[in-house]
Design a protein around this motif. Sequence first.
Motif, PDB file in Angstrom:
ATOM      1  N   LEU A 102      72.907   9.450  79.622  1.00  0.00           N
ATOM      2  CA  LEU A 102      74.035   8.806  79.270  1.00  0.00           C
ATOM      3  C   LEU A 102      73.259   7.107  78.713  1.00  0.00           C
ATOM      4  CD1 LEU A 102      76.975   9.096  78.222  1.00  0.00           C
ATOM      5  CD2 LEU A 102      77.609   7.250  80.240  1.00  0.00           C
TER       6      LEU A 102
ATOM      7  N   PRO B 197      73.463   6.807  64.435  1.00  0.00           N
ATOM      8  CA  PRO B 197      72.773   8.050  64.310  1.00  0.00           C
ATOM      9  C   PRO B 197      73.524   9.091  64.207  1.00  0.00           C
ATOM     10  CG  PRO B 197      72.371   6.924  66.666  1.00  0.00           C
ATOM     11  CD  PRO B 197      73.572   5.699  65.776  1.00  0.00           C
TER      12      PRO B 197
ATOM     13  N   GLN C 273      71.124   8.168  75.864  1.00  0.00           N
ATOM     14  CA  GLN C 273      71.294   8.364  74.625  1.00  0.00           C
ATOM     15  C   GLN C 273      71.839   6.754  73.813  1.00  0.00           C
ATOM     16  OE1 GLN C 273      74.854   9.633  74.331  1.00  0.00           O
ATOM     17  NE2 GLN C 273      74.140  10.445  72.734  1.00  0.00           N
ATOM     18  N   GLN C 274      72.311   5.949  75.353  1.00  0.00           N
ATOM     19  CA  GLN C 274      72.157   4.247  74.458  1.00  0.00           C
ATOM     20  C   GLN C 274      71.210   3.427  74.217  1.00  0.00           C
ATOM     21  OE1 GLN C 274      74.607   2.440  78.198  1.00  0.00           O
ATOM     22  NE2 GLN C 274      76.353   3.470  76.958  1.00  0.00           N
ATOM     23  N   ARG C 275      69.980   3.652  74.972  1.00  0.00           N
ATOM     24  CA  ARG C 275      69.554   3.300  74.932  1.00  0.00           C
ATOM     25  C   ARG C 275      68.579   3.560  72.908  1.00  0.00           C
ATOM     26  NH1 ARG C 275      66.510   3.957  78.671  1.00  0.00           N
ATOM     27  NH2 ARG C 275      65.063   6.063  78.128  1.00  0.00           N
TER      28      ARG C 275
ATOM     29  N   VAL D 208      70.644   4.858  70.361  1.00  0.00           N
ATOM     30  CA  VAL D 208      71.587   4.440  69.807  1.00  0.00           C
ATOM     31  C   VAL D 208      70.708   2.980  69.741  1.00  0.00           C
ATOM     32  CG1 VAL D 208      74.027   3.600  68.853  1.00  0.00           C
ATOM     33  CG2 VAL D 208      73.252   5.693  70.222  1.00  0.00           C
ATOM     34  N   GLY D 209      70.707   1.514  70.716  1.00  0.00           N
ATOM     35  CA  GLY D 209      70.230   0.744  70.299  1.00  0.00           C
ATOM     36  C   GLY D 209      69.384   1.148  69.815  1.00  0.00           C
TER      37      GLY D 209
ATOM     38  N   ARG E 106      78.400   1.343  62.385  1.00  0.00           N
ATOM     39  CA  ARG E 106      76.678   2.068  62.757  1.00  0.00           C
ATOM     40  C   ARG E 106      76.410   2.936  63.935  1.00  0.00           C
ATOM     41  NH1 ARG E 106      75.254  -3.255  60.844  1.00  0.00           N
ATOM     42  NH2 ARG E 106      76.677  -3.891  58.689  1.00  0.00           N
TER      43      ARG E 106
ATOM     44  N   VAL F 153      76.618  11.682  69.014  1.00  0.00           N
ATOM     45  CA  VAL F 153      76.512  10.226  69.518  1.00  0.00           C
ATOM     46  C   VAL F 153      77.599   9.843  70.885  1.00  0.00           C
ATOM     47  CG1 VAL F 153      74.309   8.911  68.557  1.00  0.00           C
ATOM     48  CG2 VAL F 153      76.815   8.515  68.735  1.00  0.00           C
ATOM     49  N   THR F 154      78.102  10.103  72.345  1.00  0.00           N
ATOM     50  CA  THR F 154      78.805   9.509  72.699  1.00  0.00           C
ATOM     51  C   THR F 154      79.783   7.726  72.399  1.00  0.00           C
ATOM     52  OG1 THR F 154      77.529   8.603  74.573  1.00  0.00           O
ATOM     53  CG2 THR F 154      78.695  10.631  75.046  1.00  0.00           C
TER      54      THR F 154
ATOM     55  N   PHE G   9      68.047  -3.207  76.155  1.00  0.00           N
ATOM     56  CA  PHE G   9      69.345  -2.857  76.797  1.00  0.00           C
ATOM     57  C   PHE G   9      70.656  -2.306  75.326  1.00  0.00           C
ATOM     58  CE2 PHE G   9      73.636  -4.570  78.052  1.00  0.00           C
ATOM     59  CZ  PHE G   9      73.641  -4.368  79.189  1.00  0.00           C
ATOM     60  N   PRO G  10      70.635  -1.097  76.513  1.00  0.00           N
ATOM     61  CA  PRO G  10      71.548   0.297  75.981  1.00  0.00           C
ATOM     62  C   PRO G  10      72.186  -0.022  75.128  1.00  0.00           C
ATOM     63  CG  PRO G  10      71.777   0.002  78.039  1.00  0.00           C
ATOM     64  CD  PRO G  10      71.222  -0.942  77.881  1.00  0.00           C
ATOM     65  N   GLY G  11      72.822  -0.006  73.995  1.00  0.00           N
ATOM     66  CA  GLY G  11      73.840   0.280  72.991  1.00  0.00           C
ATOM     67  C   GLY G  11      74.075  -1.213  71.709  1.00  0.00           C
ATOM     68  N   VAL G  12      73.996  -2.235  73.429  1.00  0.00           N
ATOM     69  CA  VAL G  12      74.301  -3.543  72.630  1.00  0.00           C
ATOM     70  C   VAL G  12      73.089  -4.135  71.180  1.00  0.00           C
ATOM     71  CG1 VAL G  12      76.015  -4.142  73.320  1.00  0.00           C
ATOM     72  CG2 VAL G  12      73.881  -4.762  74.000  1.00  0.00           C
TER      73      VAL G  12
ATOM     74  N   GLU H 160      67.489   2.533  67.627  1.00  0.00           N
ATOM     75  CA  GLU H 160      67.639   3.200  65.981  1.00  0.00           C
ATOM     76  C   GLU H 160      68.210   1.864  65.670  1.00  0.00           C
ATOM     77  OE1 GLU H 160      69.262   7.265  65.230  1.00  0.00           O
ATOM     78  OE2 GLU H 160      68.039   8.099  66.684  1.00  0.00           O
ATOM     79  N   LEU H 161      69.360   1.461  66.139  1.00  0.00           N
ATOM     80  CA  LEU H 161      70.266   0.449  64.756  1.00  0.00           C
ATOM     81  C   LEU H 161      69.562  -0.620  64.561  1.00  0.00           C
ATOM     82  CD1 LEU H 161      74.029   0.798  66.061  1.00  0.00           C
ATOM     83  CD2 LEU H 161      72.660   1.853  64.862  1.00  0.00           C
TER      84      LEU H 161
ATOM     85  N   ALA I 101      80.470   6.163  74.213  1.00  0.00           N
ATOM     86  CA  ALA I 101      80.152   5.016  75.009  1.00  0.00           C
ATOM     87  C   ALA I 101      78.265   4.127  74.901  1.00  0.00           C
ATOM     88  CB  ALA I 101      79.549   5.115  76.115  1.00  0.00           C
ATOM     89  N   SER I 102      78.005   5.009  73.517  1.00  0.00           N
ATOM     90  CA  SER I 102      76.570   3.986  73.433  1.00  0.00           C
ATOM     91  C   SER I 102      76.618   2.989  71.803  1.00  0.00           C
ATOM     92  CB  SER I 102      75.221   5.711  72.872  1.00  0.00           C
ATOM     93  OG  SER I 102      76.341   6.032  72.448  1.00  0.00           O
TER      94      SER I 102
END
Lengths: 567, 368
Positions: B343, A390, B346-348, B350-351, A388, A394-395, A10-13, B353-354, A397-398
């Motif tokens: 968008l 990368p 990128q979110q994916r 970042v997710g 945290r 990055v925006t 899931f994106p971001g989280v 990589e983290l 929102a991510s």
Amino acid sequence: MELAGITKRFPGVVANHDIHLTVRRGTVHALCGENGAGKSTLMKILYGMQKPDEGTITLDGEQVSLHTPADAIARGIGMVHQHFMLADNLTVLENVVLGAEKMHGIGNKARARIKEISDAYGLGVRPDVLVEDLGVADRQRVEILKVLYRGARTLILDEPTAVLVPQEVDALFDNLRELKAEGLTVIFISHKLGEVLSVADDITVIRRGTTVGTAIPSETTPKQLAELMVGEELPSPETRESTVTDVPMLTVDGLHLSATDSDGVVRAVLDGISFTIHKGEVLGLAGVEGNGQAELVEAIMGMRHPDGGSVTLDGADITQAPTRKRREDGIGYIPEDRHRHGLLLEAPLWENRILGHVTEKPNSKKGLIDIKAARADTERIVREYDVRTPGIEVTAASLSGGNQQKLIVGREMSHEPKLLIAAHPTRGVDVGAQAQIWDQIREARREGLAVLLISADLDELIGLSDTLRVMFRGRLVADADPATITPEELGSAMTGAASGHLEHHEAGEAPEAPEAGETPEAGKAPKAPETPETPESPESSESSESSEDSENPNENPNENEEGGDAK
Amino acid sequence: MKKFDKNKLILGLAAPVLAIVTALVITSVIIGVTGKDPFHAYQVMVDFGSKSDSQVWIINKATPYYLSALAVAIGFRMNLFNIGVDGQYRIAAFFAAVVGGSLALPGFIQIPVIILVAMAVGAIWAGIAGLLKVTRNVNEVISTIMLNAIGASIIGYLLQDGRLAEKEGNLIHTPYLPDSAHFFEIPTQPKPIFGFVVIAALAGAAYWFVLNRTRFGFDLRTVGRSESAAQASGVSVKRMIITAMLLSGAMAGLVGMPTLLGVSYNYGTDFPTGIGFTGIAIALLGRNNPIGMALAALLWGFLERTGTQLEFEGYAQEIVGVIQGVIVLCVVIAYEIVRRYGLKAQQRKVGEELAAQARKSDKAEASA
């Protein structure tokens, strides 16, 4: 109900990863984990709002796949969202039947059914009242009723207590016990351990997107549970030594603000607000949301123009100053709604670092943006505040909520603020980041920062503040000493039941009660000064820290009783 | 970090390429349905468009288009839809022509005076819409489109023999500008290029610099991205709305100048119209990017130039209008798709990589 091997990217989280969850019929099953651990994602999967990438969901021995909430409802799963989904201008009856008109129509049959459900579970819902006239707790009961009306046998409650004061939480838990007694299953999502332990029959803990263990409330102390949840020693919001000076930093005098509400009636949303915050002082403002706190913050920030009263910052009258001037003069602002007021979600992090401080160093020189310096400083903030990410391209929102918040805190702290307005600074932030933010506020306070702290987390308020005020319907109705006050006492003032100077009463209460009150959400147990990294596996954390258990012995007897009732 | 930059570039190019390819496919189908060979049509267009007189024509046509796109883009960058560039440039050019026609100063004063009058009139005309939005909360789309009509009526009223205009045969126009007001030309063969292309290029550079490198530009873009965040950050949103409308209108004032100072030397009933709307399409196609809009303006000029030639080859001339329309539609859709995809991607990323970092640290802790 059983969930096995659920994985969701899931994106971001934090993604859900190999989740296992077994819920027994007729129990209250708590799902706990810090913010951003993936609880809500999991629940969305269960409610058909998200599709898992891997894994299976089994209901009553039958493997199912839920594509939409309608599928979930058809299988008797209902969800009460954290943010209520009610139409204010309709009555309770109309809200309940909305979208479910086919079940019992929209007339007397539906009304009778609502009454029946309400009586059966002790919800006390009145069908013909307008929702806008209801308080938060009542609205929540309407939401629960809505779900039951649609035939749900399994209820998912997403952070139901976040918006309630302690007394209302107790009432909600009574409702949940009623539901359980009638054979319904409740999945209760929370990160407040005291609540979890007092209402749940089983507990599943999620950390970093995966289930790390289960617990039985009667055999678990809040501390053990908390460590299972966080994987490390818990932080505490407590402020130790006082750093309050007698130099006033912010003086608000007789502030008055009127606003026209949705009915076109002009009301005073701020009425005669006066207070002073000194250098090195944290003033905590308690209050149920919507009692004027947001308006007060916006008035101090210059985003709203009060029609009376004055605001003085560090000896200078800023009542008429525009927002930018106030920021340049040293007001740092951690907004309540970071997405609306604190970030440009589609802009890269370094542009977000400039936001709000575009006229200040290192962001610009003589009217020109200094991109190089701003980037370099963004790198610094990312490093020092442990954002945290990368990279800084990055925006915003991510990033996850906690990392967004760390970026905001880092930005606001980077301009040597004289006054920090922190509205719910740790809302939606994981425990690690929470501790960090608290530390930073404490650190800055030692250096003479004045802080206006607004929070719905009463422990945070009591723990961090030097002075407490309670806001109710646009007025400061009460003050209290954070050293002695309990969340319950504060809560009664927040509902308007008490006013004036709140004294801590010990006489009328049972001997152990005050102690219980001081750590009602026992997850915020005091921090052991020099605990090294605690081993992360569930087994080891259960056995560790036994020396601290004595701090919360009073929680356990209750749990045993309730556990007994349930079975 | 480098990777993100590269992805950003690819994503940035993806939308216009996707849009143009889709538009070509759709147009080919349409031409095919009319029973003609689409590829021959493209061949004709490329051949004719690359002739040197065509190239001059295209550049001269693209210059006002580009200025118009810049005017629209200023609004777009802060979420204002200035649909009234058309009215703004016309009324600006009209009054500039009137002032220019009644003065006889040396060129180095005359020309700047005319340009400044045009910019001022354009700014005022757009500023009305800004003022209405700020004080009365009137949507700028409504007010600017109505101001277009009002502007046209005012010009219609004043552009009459005996008022501010004179009659010459069938045409009515403002008095001719004196020779000193003729803008320089770049002597190319077979026809010269308007010198105003230099001003357009400078305007493009100024647009880029002000928006991306100044505090003011940052504030403006902040309002465009989030009005609430801008307000909290200390930008006066109302003032910014007025300023942006003034700037947009001033830029619109330049749109009529290549024609006025380089071709017609007066404002007459035959003064070109509709460039303001073309500017919207070009701003969309060029992603509000100064280079992108320049390319888009040239593409527009190319399509219009070669469209006339298609007629000689037996194709319907309207086919160019179809291509343009399809491109704009494709662009709007493609940008939204690419933006959302970018968008999400990128979110994916970042997710992931983290998560990878977290797993690594978990393992490290476990093994410790």
